[in-house]
Each structure stands twice: as C-alpha cells, then as structure tokens.
Design an enzyme around this catalytic site. Structure first.
Site, PDB file in Angstrom:
ATOM      1  N   LYS A  50      -4.426  -2.019  10.489  1.00  0.00           N
ATOM      2  CA  LYS A  50      -4.882  -2.111   9.115  1.00  0.00           C
ATOM      3  C   LYS A  50      -5.023  -3.542   8.594  1.00  0.00           C
ATOM      4  CE  LYS A  50      -3.070   2.385   7.643  1.00  0.00           C
ATOM      5  NZ  LYS A  50      -4.031   2.910   6.659  1.00  0.00           N
ATOM      6  N   ASP A  81       0.842  -1.193   0.000  1.00  0.00           N
ATOM      7  CA  ASP A  81       0.000   0.000   0.000  1.00  0.00           C
ATOM      8  C   ASP A  81       0.881   1.249   0.000  1.00  0.00           C
ATOM      9  OD1 ASP A  81      -2.436   1.202  -0.189  1.00  0.00           O
ATOM     10  OD2 ASP A  81      -3.002   0.916   1.904  1.00  0.00           O
ATOM     11  N   THR A  88      -9.311  -5.586   4.331  1.00  0.00           N
ATOM     12  CA  THR A  88      -9.158  -4.695   3.184  1.00  0.00           C
ATOM     13  C   THR A  88     -10.207  -5.122   2.168  1.00  0.00           C
ATOM     14  OG1 THR A  88      -6.763  -4.503   3.559  1.00  0.00           O
ATOM     15  CG2 THR A  88      -7.581  -3.888   1.372  1.00  0.00           C
ATOM     16  N   GLN A 111      -3.619   2.523  15.484  1.00  0.00           N
ATOM     17  CA  GLN A 111      -2.491   2.996  14.680  1.00  0.00           C
ATOM     18  C   GLN A 111      -1.629   3.993  15.446  1.00  0.00           C
ATOM     19  OE1 GLN A 111      -3.813   4.488  10.893  1.00  0.00           O
ATOM     20  NE2 GLN A 111      -1.761   4.933  10.124  1.00  0.00           N
ATOM     21  N   GLU A 167     -10.534   4.191   3.947  1.00  0.00           N
ATOM     22  CA  GLU A 167      -9.572   4.900   3.096  1.00  0.00           C
ATOM     23  C   GLU A 167      -9.949   4.666   1.642  1.00  0.00           C
ATOM     24  OE1 GLU A 167      -5.615   5.625   5.662  1.00  0.00           O
ATOM     25  OE2 GLU A 167      -5.510   3.842   4.412  1.00  0.00           O
ATOM     26  N   ARG A 217      -7.717   4.035  13.738  1.00  0.00           N
ATOM     27  CA  ARG A 217      -6.776   5.139  13.984  1.00  0.00           C
ATOM     28  C   ARG A 217      -6.230   5.151  15.402  1.00  0.00           C
ATOM     29  NH1 ARG A 217      -5.535   6.171   8.816  1.00  0.00           N
ATOM     30  NH2 ARG A 217      -7.364   6.784   7.607  1.00  0.00           N
ATOM     31  N   HIS A 261      -3.444  13.923   1.029  1.00  0.00           N
ATOM     32  CA  HIS A 261      -3.692  13.078   2.199  1.00  0.00           C
ATOM     33  C   HIS A 261      -2.499  13.152   3.160  1.00  0.00           C
ATOM     34  CE1 HIS A 261      -4.862   9.620   4.627  1.00  0.00           C
ATOM     35  NE2 HIS A 261      -3.725   9.024   4.343  1.00  0.00           N
ATOM     36  N   GLU A 286      -9.201   4.350  -1.946  1.00  0.00           N
ATOM     37  CA  GLU A 286      -7.978   4.067  -2.696  1.00  0.00           C
ATOM     38  C   GLU A 286      -8.286   3.411  -4.043  1.00  0.00           C
ATOM     39  OE1 GLU A 286      -4.769   2.156  -0.729  1.00  0.00           O
ATOM     40  OE2 GLU A 286      -5.299   2.914   1.268  1.00  0.00           O
ATOM     41  N   ASP A 320      -8.856   0.485   2.430  1.00  0.00           N
ATOM     42  CA  ASP A 320      -7.904  -0.007   3.433  1.00  0.00           C
ATOM     43  C   ASP A 320      -8.392   0.459   4.804  1.00  0.00           C
ATOM     44  OD1 ASP A 320      -5.515  -1.226   4.327  1.00  0.00           O
ATOM     45  OD2 ASP A 320      -4.519   0.719   4.414  1.00  0.00           O
ATOM     46  N   GLU A 345      -9.331  12.810   8.023  1.00  0.00           N
ATOM     47  CA  GLU A 345      -9.163  14.144   7.449  1.00  0.00           C
ATOM     48  C   GLU A 345     -10.455  14.957   7.523  1.00  0.00           C
ATOM     49  OE1 GLU A 345      -6.845  13.570   3.500  1.00  0.00           O
ATOM     50  OE2 GLU A 345      -7.430  11.588   4.224  1.00  0.00           O
TER      51      GLU A 345
END
Lengths: 439, 439
Positions: A264, A138, A268, A251, A210, A248, A145, A212, A244, A384
């Site tokens: 993560k 990834d 997926t 993480q 996410e 948070r 971002h 992607e 993905d 975000e």
C-alpha cells in the site's frame, strides 16, 4: 458539530454564474480549500477556494486587504504553499474565513468588482496535496468491507472478534501521498504464486483501488493528551476523497503478522479540494448500531454521535481503460456507497486514535478505510466486486477486469445531497496505472 | 560500504583529553552528530558533534569559517535546528565533514586554540531528535525475536512462512518519536481481560520495551524509483538506538488484521547521537545464512552483503525502578544482543522498502525491530524474557517484574568493539514510565 448558519442558506446565489448551475460540485454553499497555482507559469503554490468552474486566489485576495478581523487573520495563513498553518488555527479560523468568503462572493456583494480578477479558471490550474502530511493513518471503518474481505479468507467467521469494538487502523506512508492526476507505475513486490513454495519478485498482478474518505486534521493535541469524543470534531479541518491503492498479491504474502506495508505504500491519491466540516453541516445523519449489537465503550459513545455523528457523503469509483478511451467509450461506474454506512464516525476515529496519548498534528491525514455499503454492488474495491478475482467484471466495449490493468484510470467522486439544501461536491481523485518500470 | 581511512586509525588521539579515555563512547574515531543546545538559555537548536564528555558546537564552528571546500559546505547545513539538509547531502558530505573534524580535533591540530571555546560540556546540554522525521518504518529483522514471539502464540509453528523471505515491516508513528530523557505516561487502551467476552478501556498493564537499532535516511529516492541493494548504503546517514515502547495487552487485542497501532504509537525513544556509517566501517562483519536455508531473492542478495553486510553493534537494555533508585541500587542489565545477528541487514531493509517504488526522504527513520540474540538471555524485550509474562524477573533489592511498572526507567546502550580498533559508542536512549493520566 457545526451548526447551520447563513452560509448554508439554499437561496444564496453567487455573482460567479457557474457556481449557481444545478448539480455542480462547487456552489457558494461549499467553498472548499486547496493549494493551487496557474499551470505552466512557474508560480508559487498558494491557497485557493473553488467556486463553480473557477478558483478564487487566496494569495491575491490577501494582497487586496479587503477582509477584516479573524477572517483576514485566517486568510493570511492561506498564502503559504501548504495549508498546515491554516488548519492549525482551528475551526474558528476556517469558519470565519468561510463566512467572509460567502458574503464577498454572493450576489450583491460590494466586493464583486474587485474580486472578479482574482478568479482563475480551474481548467488552467494545477494542485498539490493541501497539507504537508506528517502522519497518515488509515482506518478500516466499514463493517461491510471488513466482512466481505474477511469472508474471502475465513468464510465461516468473516468478522474478527475485535472489529465491533476497536476502530481498527494502521499507519500508512505519508511520503507517497499524491494529489489527483499524478499517475504511478505498477509496483513490484514479493508474491507467492498459487501452488508455489517459494516467492518471486514480480510486478503486482492484483492491483486494486480503495474508495475512501480522507480527513485532514486541524488543531493538533499534545503527546500524552487525549481528545475526548465531544471535542474530536474541533480537531478536524475537513474531508477529501482518498484512494489507497493496494497490491493484493503483495498484501497476501507480506501482511502477517504486522499488517500491510509495501502492498500500500507505493501511492495514495487524494482529491485537491478539502471540504470543511462547516460545509458538511446540513448532511449530518444519525449514527446507529443494529439493536442486537453491544454499544461501544463509553469513550466512543455519546448522544451527539448517535444523533448526528455520521455524514451522508455519496461516494463513487469510476473506471476507464486505455481501450475504452481509445474508442470514446464513457467511464464505467464500479462502486457507489455512502459514508453514512461507516461503522465508525470521524469523531470516534479521532477519539480512539488519541486515547493512548498519541499526538495528532495539523495537516495529518486520516483515511476512513474502504467504504463499502451493505449490498454487494456497493463494494468499494475490486477485491470485493470480483470476489477475490474469481468473478470478472465486464466493461463497456467488452473488456473484462478482475484487477487493474496498465492504462486503467480510476476516478473517485463524492457529493452530498439533501432535500432543502444545495448539493455540494468533492471534485475528484483520479490517477492512471502506468506500466511497471524495469527493475 | 565505507572503507577504512585515516579517521579510523587507532593511534589517533585528540587534544580534547576526555576523548582519549579508554572505554568511552565518543573518541576521535567516532564523531557522531546530534541536534543540541545549551540547557536553560533559550538558545536555538543546532548541530553538534560528540567528543569525550563535550559537544563541539557546529553552529559556532561555521561562524568561525575555518573549514574549507566540501567540509565547509556540509558544515553550513549543520547550523539548522534539524539535520535533514545535512542528511540529504549524502555520504560525501558527511565523510568530508567527518574527515575535517578528525583533523581539526586531533593532537597537534593548529586549530586547537580556536576550537577549544566551542566545546560545551555534555552535562550542560539538551537535545532533540536529530531530524524532522517524515516517515518512521519499523522492521522485524531479528529472527530470534520473531521466533520467540511466534512461539508464544503458535508453539508448534513459531515462524510464519514469509519470514525468511520478506523483510517484514510496518509503518510506525512519526509524531511521537522523542529523544532520550523525555518521559511518557503509561498509555490507555482497549484490552480484553483473560476470560472476558467484552473489552474494557484500561491503563496498559503489559508495557514493554524493545531494544532496536534506528537508521536515519540520508539521500532520498524519487517516488517510483527503487534503490538497488548495491546502492542502498549510500542512502543511509547513520545509526542510533531506538526503543519502540509497546503495550502488549493493547497489541494482542487490536493487531488483527492490520498490525500494531495504538500499542506502539504513544512513544518511541531514540538516542540523540547518530553514528555515521563511516564511523562504523571497522565493525562490518559477514552476513551469513544457515547452510540449510534458501538464499534470499536476488534483489536482497549480493557478494558485498555476504562479505560485510552486517554490523557488530553490541546492544544492551538496562532497567532501574523507582525503588531501586531510592535505595541507591545499580541498574540491572536485562538484555544484551548484537545487531550482527539480525536476519536482514540495513541495506536489505532499504532495498526491500523501495523495491515497489516507495520513496524515502532525508531524515526518515527506520527501526530494525527488536534485536534478540540466539540465546534466551539475549532477548530484547520483556515479552520474551518473561515468556509472555509467565516467568517474572527478580531485580536487585528483591522486586520482581513481568512488565514495566510506573517509575521504571529503561536505558538502551550500544557500542562497537574490535581488536585493533578504538571502541565507539552510541550514548544512550532512556526514558521513564510515568503513571497513566486520568481519562
């Protein structure tokens, strides 16, 4: 890069009427591949091609033996329960099969009568991931971002010094990649509550999506060899949507110094349909750096990339909650960006990935990283959009969200549009967050 | 945890005389598994068991049909060119086959005459990685390594706040895992020369080894399920040696914020032989935390771990250079540590890896991370031994090294010894650094 040919002709129409409806994802000019079967019959999975609201059964087409030459050879590889062998055969194989299918499915084709029984309504099908993914990488290719996320941690210095030089990436988990529609439980993990000095094991509270683009590798390269930029796209089979999912809070606590791991690798989600680079040829756009930025190192830079290295794929993330579904409220669009704004192109990602001799294998999956646009509303994740959870979003019906709640369903969509060409789409990649299981 | 049984009896001797030589790696009490074939004959790979200086051909043994019951069922899985199916069958299968082989190969076995033709000298064999590795995860389980590396970057605060709580890990590259003896070219990569403001593409100068233990997963777990600590070892097939080659200059420039990528994915070397947890049963030792350290969270802590969660595996890294070999000088030992000093045990790594529902698959490979001991001389990498390249090592013949030069060969060894038990070994994991290829 693929060139425009007869398969891209906007005047082409199919004898499959639903393929000709304006605004659909799967016109004759697209012809994306998936692995599918009819649901509930215990059938084997095999290759299929989307057309309008139907799937053309490539296993059955192979049995008909109506194609010839390299198209027939490629078709034989699509009868298996994964497309790895088809992907390994390279762009010549997929282009030959795509051209033959385009001819066979267009209005006036002499094969119409024989192929019509091979169409299966998409509503009656189920899917698996198009390839057995050996390795999943990834990237972090959206500078918007990276800047927005960096600002949350380092307001004065959001972008790290390596970002504009290195196509940053990490290895993800291959075993937990699932196709659209497979829901997953909220993960547990170690988190450090604000103000606490000791972590605890808890169901993740800051669960995020996410937005992607995924890239399936076609031809591989030998360990010890590198793939030069100019050849990189010949190692790409096609593109899909990829979510993905990220915890948070997990993480934030685990990622130093080796990067994300349990935050993560629990799930997926990819779209079933893989759109070939050939189909995307009309939507290539120039890849440009701002004038005041240094050019990339030469192994990541050439005239072809600058001319048409990027691809204008519109990307969206939509959310509906259990409450919204119960009240019949429509899903809410959260994100809308384009892959054209990516700081790095697909070819640059592959050239970088292999510059040290790392070998890519057919069916490997590459993620682009969250694709956010230059505007705040174009952000591709809740991290975000809610500024790190500080600014909740309000949804139709009045619910608010900082991060995902149980029962929330996130659906990614993607498509390409350009004047003078027929719109092509990626379908969707969706999954629902289920409650955490008891430990 | 495996218990001691008749297969561990130190009085056992084999009718294969070389297995009884003191100090060997492969006595009758070991019986490690590999995938092998006779070299240069175009044979298929199949399972084998090491005994003294020979390999017992499990494909041929299966064809003889002299075993019965669950041992015979397990043996049938060892005829394939990977051991994934055998690993998936779980510890009962490998224990049954190990016990049957122990009986068949000991002095006085009525099968001696029939099995003797199935022995192939190890000198005439070649190997591949014992399993098709789906996912490779590398931990960071030595606190001595983490502290020494951290000190190079943060002298005042070497250990990050999460270290003592989180079994830190990252996903590595599965496709570039190779068996001992497969050499590799020095990788290229982006590096930032000291004092420079712009990076350059260069052949890595700070190439390093990492002395690790590898763990092959046996039974997997479903996506969404976790493996509790008490059950974790029932998901382990066995252990091997692992060298996670690292380009430190590439790593330093690329690793923020997502961790190592091209710095490590160009090559990983494993030993061909996988030693089962059963064989390691006599060498279990208590896993203890310093009294002033907080206990781990409860999902990582139980009485069984504290009693015997660790394994006392002696680990060594040896170096010889092209110059040393040309002059007939012996290899130099650089590192010597024990896996017993690992901050996290194998079971804790697995329980953590799956606590979020991440699924492990049979044949997945887990690395322990560089195993350094508490003393500086016990460091498991050149980064530590040379204090970040500042203190060169002097080798026999007068050469010096900070990092690896072309032609350098690094060999890892590992073994277990304990009074009252027969020494068992892991063989070796070796490879030579070849010059970088032209870009």
């Amino acid at each position: 890069m693929s060139t425009l040919d007869a398969t891209h002709d906007p005047a082409l129409t199919s004898w499959v009427a639903s393929a000709n409806a304006p605004g659909g994802d799967f016109p004759l000019q697209n012809l994306p591949f998936a692995v599918f079967r009819r649901a509930g019959r215990g059938e084997s999975f095999r290759g299929g091609v989307a057309l309008g609201d139907a799937v053309l059964d490539l296993g059955a087409l192979h049995a008909l033996a109506v194609l010839e030459g390299s198209a027939a050879q490629a078709l034989a590889l699509c009868t298996q329960p994964t497309l790895n062998a088809f992907m390994a055969a390279g762009p010549g194989a997929s282009a030959a099969l795509r051209a033959a299918l385009s001819a066979a499915l267009r209005c006036g084709s002499p094969l119409e009568e024989r192929l019509r029984p091979l169409l299966i309504p998409q509503a009656a099908t189920e899917y698996r991931v198009a390839a057995q993914v050996g390795d999943f990488t990834d990237f972090y290719a959206s500078i918007h971002h990276a800047t927005a996320v960096g600002r949350l941690f380092r307001p004065d210095n959001p972008l790290l010094p390596n970002y504009k030089w290195v196509p940053i990436a990490y290895h993800g988990r291959a075993s937990s990649i699932r196709v659209s529609g497979q829901d997953f439980a909220r993960p547990w993990g170690q988190v450090l509550p604000q103000g606490a000095t000791q972590p605890q094991l808890a169901a993740a509270r800051r669960l995020d999506y996410e937005l992607e683009v995924g890239v399936f590798i076609g031809r591989g390269n030998r360990l010890g060899s590198c793939v030069p930029l100019a050849e990189a796209e010949s190692h790409v089979f096609g593109l899909c949507l990829l979510n993905d999912w990220s915890a948070r809070d997990v993480q934030a606590w685990e990622y130093q110094p080796l990067g994300p791991f349990l935050a993560k690798n629990f799930a997926t989600t990819v779209s079933p349909w893989v759109v070939t680079l050939e189909a995307l040829a009309p939507f290539r756009v120039s890849w440009v750096r701002p004038a005041d930025d240094p050019p990339p190192l030469s192994y990541l830079d050439d005239a072809a990339q600058r001319r048409a290295g990027a691809i204008d794929i519109q990307l969206e993330a939509w959310l509906d909650t259990a409450g919204m579904r119960a009240r019949g409220l429509p899903a809410q669009r959260l994100s809308h960006s384009s892959f054209r704004d990516s700081w790095w192109t697909v070819a640059q990602m592959l050239a970088h990935h292999t510059v040290n001799g790392c070998n890519l294998e057919p069916g490997d999956l590459i993620g682009s990283g969250t694709q956010s646009g230059p505007l705040p509303a174009q952000a591709g994740s809740l991290l975000e959009l809610t500024v790190g959870g500080r600014q909740p979003l309000t949804l139709p019906g009045g619910e608010t969200r900082t991060f995902l709640e149980d029962g929330d369903r996130v659906m990614l969509r993607g498509w390409c549009e350009r004047d003078g060409y027929v719109r092509i789409g990626f379908g969707e990649a969706a999954a629902t967050v289920l409650p955490a299981l008891p430990q």
